[in-house]
Write a protein that holds these residues in place. Sequence first.
Motif: not given
Length: 147
Positions: A24-38, A106-113, A122-125
């Motif tokens: 799935v594609l997730l992005d690193r949002r500014t100021g957040r530690t978790a990776w988020w969906p769009l 997004s320049p900070s997005a990446r594919w996550w297994p 995020f969310p943890q579930e």
Amino acid sequence: MSTLPSGVQRIALVVLLSWDSRTVLLDRRTGRTAWWPLCLDVSKTSSYMGTAHRWLRQQSALPEACLGDVTGHLTLTDNTASGTIERDYCVVILKLTGSADAELLSPSARWWPIEQLGQAAFPQELGALMEGYVGGWIPDGPVTLDG
């Protein structure tokens, strides 16, 4: 039409699932530690699915996508210095029909297994939701992610 109070922020979390259902594609949002969906803001007069479809039509760099049969819903309340903010999230799954470059969105997005999402997303579930969706053991329709 939403039955939520008027002060609630509505957000579609668009999970792009790869064509092979492995990542799935997730992005690193500014100021957040978790990776988020769009994240897409959803107006009070729009649906979560409609907002996700409009966004997808604007993404010429992406292949076509099929809407998933499962959605996840999560409501969180944050207490901030300026007051209480309630956010209603809807996880919308879009399965791509071909490969896509994460950096085009997004320049900070990446594919996550999917099996590596765990506490990183995020969310943890999200990891359990996607494992169940891909594995076929979550029934079609809305799923509540509230803990």
